[in-house]
Design a protein around this motif. Sequence first.
Motif, PDB file in Angstrom:
ATOM      1  N   GLU A   8      12.788 -40.301   0.447  1.00  0.00           N
ATOM      2  CA  GLU A   8      11.419 -39.890   0.108  1.00  0.00           C
ATOM      3  C   GLU A   8      10.582 -41.008  -0.487  1.00  0.00           C
ATOM      4  O   GLU A   8       9.428 -41.198  -0.093  1.00  0.00           O
ATOM      5  N   GLN A  59       7.389 -42.648   1.553  1.00  0.00           N
ATOM      6  CA  GLN A  59       6.053 -42.551   0.970  1.00  0.00           C
ATOM      7  C   GLN A  59       5.444 -43.938   0.802  1.00  0.00           C
ATOM      8  O   GLN A  59       4.264 -44.152   1.072  1.00  0.00           O
ATOM      9  N   THR A 104       0.902 -38.252   3.232  1.00  0.00           N
ATOM     10  CA  THR A 104       1.712 -37.579   2.224  1.00  0.00           C
ATOM     11  C   THR A 104       2.978 -37.009   2.839  1.00  0.00           C
ATOM     12  O   THR A 104       2.929 -36.328   3.867  1.00  0.00           O
ATOM     13  N   LEU A 105       4.094 -37.268   2.191  1.00  0.00           N
ATOM     14  CA  LEU A 105       5.383 -36.700   2.560  1.00  0.00           C
ATOM     15  C   LEU A 105       5.684 -35.552   1.611  1.00  0.00           C
ATOM     16  O   LEU A 105       5.556 -35.702   0.396  1.00  0.00           O
ATOM     17  N   LYS A 106       6.087 -34.417   2.160  1.00  0.00           N
ATOM     18  CA  LYS A 106       6.439 -33.246   1.355  1.00  0.00           C
ATOM     19  C   LYS A 106       7.734 -32.655   1.883  1.00  0.00           C
ATOM     20  O   LYS A 106       8.130 -32.915   3.007  1.00  0.00           O
ATOM     21  N   GLY A 107       8.330 -31.801   1.080  1.00  0.00           N
ATOM     22  CA  GLY A 107       9.498 -31.057   1.521  1.00  0.00           C
ATOM     23  C   GLY A 107      10.796 -31.656   1.034  1.00  0.00           C
ATOM     24  O   GLY A 107      10.835 -32.468   0.127  1.00  0.00           O
ATOM     25  N   HIS A 135      11.250 -31.784   5.805  1.00  0.00           N
ATOM     26  CA  HIS A 135      10.281 -32.825   5.492  1.00  0.00           C
ATOM     27  C   HIS A 135       9.103 -32.735   6.456  1.00  0.00           C
ATOM     28  O   HIS A 135       9.271 -32.491   7.640  1.00  0.00           O
ATOM     29  N   ARG A 136       7.931 -32.951   5.899  1.00  0.00           N
ATOM     30  CA  ARG A 136       6.728 -32.959   6.713  1.00  0.00           C
ATOM     31  C   ARG A 136       5.804 -34.071   6.223  1.00  0.00           C
ATOM     32  O   ARG A 136       5.820 -34.435   5.047  1.00  0.00           O
ATOM     33  N   TYR A 192      -0.430 -33.493  11.325  1.00  0.00           N
ATOM     34  CA  TYR A 192       0.617 -32.868  10.512  1.00  0.00           C
ATOM     35  C   TYR A 192       1.855 -32.717  11.386  1.00  0.00           C
ATOM     36  O   TYR A 192       1.788 -32.136  12.477  1.00  0.00           O
ATOM     37  N   THR A 243       6.043 -31.642  11.108  1.00  0.00           N
ATOM     38  CA  THR A 243       7.121 -31.112  10.279  1.00  0.00           C
ATOM     39  C   THR A 243       8.445 -31.227  11.023  1.00  0.00           C
ATOM     40  O   THR A 243       8.473 -31.417  12.234  1.00  0.00           O
TER      41      THR A 243
END
Length: 121
Positions: free
Chosen positions: A8, A12, A60-63, A69-70, A82, A84
């Motif tokens: 992560e 990022q 932005t990296l999320k999850g 992860h998206r 976007y 995912t």
Amino acid sequence: MKLKPLDEKKVQSLLDEYKNEPVYIHVEVTNGVYASHNNDEVFNAGTFLRNIPITYTEGTLKGGNNFEHRVGLKLDNGGWVYVTGLSHYTVNENDEFILHGIDHSGKLAAALEISRKEFKK
């Protein structure tokens, strides 16, 4: 190309390196090619975009976990990209930032690739 499990902080940081400059993206999402021969009742869907020029102002990296992860890219024109289902990444010898989602059988399920130069055709 050697893909590593998604880290992560590193991913990022790489997203931040490419923002606010013109880049090309490759986006691919598929379940149909790999699912149809295993189960005829699966609804086949996919997306393939290559050499799309964009500039993003926020990446932005999320999850978390494998397939959760998206990445969201906020474009300078107000739009969004976007993707995912991302699980692995690398930067190759051409300075292409590669994010792939690899399914449980080792096949490509999702891809987001970012490059300062056009991808090979």
